[in-house]
Design a protein around this motif. Structure first.
Motif, mmCIF file in Angstrom:
data_model
loop_
_atom_site.group_PDB
_atom_site.id
_atom_site.type_symbol
_atom_site.label_atom_id
_atom_site.label_comp_id
_atom_site.label_asym_id
_atom_site.label_seq_id
_atom_site.Cartn_x
_atom_site.Cartn_y
_atom_site.Cartn_z
ATOM 1 N N LEU A 152 0.852 -1.180 0.000
ATOM 2 C CA LEU A 152 0.000 0.000 0.000
ATOM 3 C C LEU A 152 0.892 1.236 0.000
ATOM 4 C CD1 LEU A 152 -2.390 -1.308 2.789
ATOM 5 C CD2 LEU A 152 -2.758 -1.460 0.313
ATOM 6 N N VAL A 153 0.815 2.021 -1.055
ATOM 7 C CA VAL A 153 1.778 3.098 -1.261
ATOM 8 C C VAL A 153 1.083 4.458 -1.274
ATOM 9 C CG1 VAL A 153 3.578 3.992 -2.778
ATOM 10 C CG2 VAL A 153 3.204 1.516 -2.610
ATOM 11 N N ALA A 154 1.569 5.362 -0.442
ATOM 12 C CA ALA A 154 1.102 6.748 -0.424
ATOM 13 C C ALA A 154 -0.420 6.860 -0.385
ATOM 14 C CB ALA A 154 1.639 7.494 -1.644
ATOM 15 N N PRO A 155 -1.064 6.302 0.634
ATOM 16 C CA PRO A 155 -2.537 6.376 0.679
ATOM 17 C C PRO A 155 -3.015 7.820 0.758
ATOM 18 C CG PRO A 155 -1.666 5.703 2.803
ATOM 19 C CD PRO A 155 -0.511 5.669 1.852
ATOM 20 N N ALA A 156 -4.100 8.098 0.070
ATOM 21 C CA ALA A 156 -4.744 9.409 0.194
ATOM 22 C C ALA A 156 -5.551 9.430 1.488
ATOM 23 C CB ALA A 156 -5.644 9.660 -1.007
ATOM 24 N N ASP A 157 -5.825 10.624 1.977
ATOM 25 C CA ASP A 157 -6.585 10.775 3.222
ATOM 26 C C ASP A 157 -7.927 11.428 2.928
ATOM 27 O OD1 ASP A 157 -7.565 11.146 5.733
ATOM 28 O OD2 ASP A 157 -5.946 12.450 6.440
ATOM 29 N N PRO A 158 -8.999 10.632 2.830
ATOM 30 C CA PRO A 158 -10.300 11.198 2.503
ATOM 31 C C PRO A 158 -10.954 11.940 3.666
ATOM 32 C CG PRO A 158 -10.542 8.870 2.945
ATOM 33 C CD PRO A 158 -9.063 9.166 3.002
ATOM 34 N N ASP A 159 -10.380 11.845 4.863
ATOM 35 C CA ASP A 159 -10.975 12.456 6.048
ATOM 36 C C ASP A 159 -10.475 13.874 6.324
ATOM 37 O OD1 ASP A 159 -12.507 10.109 6.791
ATOM 38 O OD2 ASP A 159 -10.615 9.200 7.349
ATOM 39 N N ARG A 160 -9.489 14.341 5.588
ATOM 40 C CA ARG A 160 -8.983 15.693 5.801
ATOM 41 C C ARG A 160 -10.058 16.726 5.483
ATOM 42 N NH1 ARG A 160 -3.038 16.122 3.055
ATOM 43 N NH2 ARG A 160 -3.931 18.142 2.489
ATOM 44 N N PRO A 161 -10.139 17.794 6.263
ATOM 45 C CA PRO A 161 -11.140 18.838 5.979
ATOM 46 C C PRO A 161 -10.994 19.438 4.585
ATOM 47 C CG PRO A 161 -10.222 19.125 8.177
ATOM 48 C CD PRO A 161 -9.390 18.067 7.515
ATOM 49 N N ASP A 162 -9.749 19.490 4.085
ATOM 50 C CA ASP A 162 -9.502 20.102 2.781
ATOM 51 C C ASP A 162 -9.340 19.072 1.673
ATOM 52 O OD1 ASP A 162 -7.123 19.029 3.643
ATOM 53 O OD2 ASP A 162 -5.880 20.715 2.947
ATOM 54 N N THR A 163 -9.804 17.835 1.911
ATOM 55 C CA THR A 163 -9.629 16.806 0.910
ATOM 56 C C THR A 163 -10.382 17.139 -0.370
ATOM 57 O OG1 THR A 163 -9.581 14.399 0.597
ATOM 58 C CG2 THR A 163 -11.607 15.336 1.498
#
Length: 223
Positions: A102-113
């Motif tokens: 699993l490489v460089a996962p995105a963060d869907p929970d960030r306020p600015d996503t």
């Protein structure tokens, strides 16, 4: 390192899972697909407007078609798609999916996503039912390194700090990403014994923790 063979004679299939926008021709996923006969892309579709359940369905179809064992090599939002697949499609430990990088996962929970990522929130917190390594960069614009460590903890993944490597994509200048291929081989080694039987979780973790994490961090610290 030789690939394990399942007791029925089948070799593992490496399935790449790209993120938002897909992976272009210079991305390490694309390069691996052209250089490794065991590696194939899951065509998730809707690359620019991803839909969580649709992507999960595509992953499930690919796993079933591969007839296992399957090793995922995921990037960015693809990591979240795998976590959601594991949440929605439970399996016994190590089968039919035998492991994941699993490489460089995105963060869907960030306020600015980005709006396109919000449909993958909240991030699943269930441990993945297969051995895995999560690799993240200290200056990835899509995720904070502390958050990436948290995801690794949720998912039971061994964490590798790649240093300042951006989003670990084509723009990072890593090309074929040889270290990533070594990490992939380590995931394969942790997934099964030479006869193709899944290793116990503790055995798999020992292989990943001692050999993959330490070796990769040594590589990034001294290159």
């Amino acid at each position: 390192m030789g690939l394990f063979t399942h007791p029925d004679g089948t070799l593992p299939t490496i399935l790449t899972v790209p993120g938002l926008g897909g992976s272009g021709p210079s991305h390490w996923q694309s390069l691996w697909e052209t250089s490794r006969p065991d590696t194939h892309r899951i065509e998730l579709g809707m690359w620019d407007q991803p839909h969580r359940n649709a992507w999960v369905t595509k992953i499930d179809q690919a796993v079933r078609a591969a007839k296992a064992p399957v090793i995922f090599a995921a990037h960015s939002l693809g990591c979240l798609a795998i976590a959601w697949w594991a949440e929605m499609s439970p399996q016994p430990y190590g089968w039919p999916v035998a492991g994941a990088l699993l490489v460089a996962p995105a963060d869907p929970d960030r306020p600015d996503t980005a709006q396109e990522l919000k449909g993958f929130a909240p991030t699943p917190r269930k441990a993945l039912p297969f051995p895995s390594i999560l690799v993240a960069s200290t200056d990835d614009p899509w995720i904070d390194i502390g958050r990436a460590r948290g995801m690794a903890s949720f998912w039971g993944s061994h964490f590798v700090d790649a240093g300042a490597q951006g989003h670990l994509n084509a723009a990072s200048g890593i090309g074929w990403w040889e270290e990533g291929r070594r990490l992939l081989d380590r995931v394969i080694a942790a997934s099964a014994d030479r006869s193709g039987h899944p290793l116990r979780p503790g055995e798999a973790k020992s292989i990943l923790a001692i050999n993959a994490t330490d070796a990769a961090q040594e590589y990034y610290l001294h290159k």
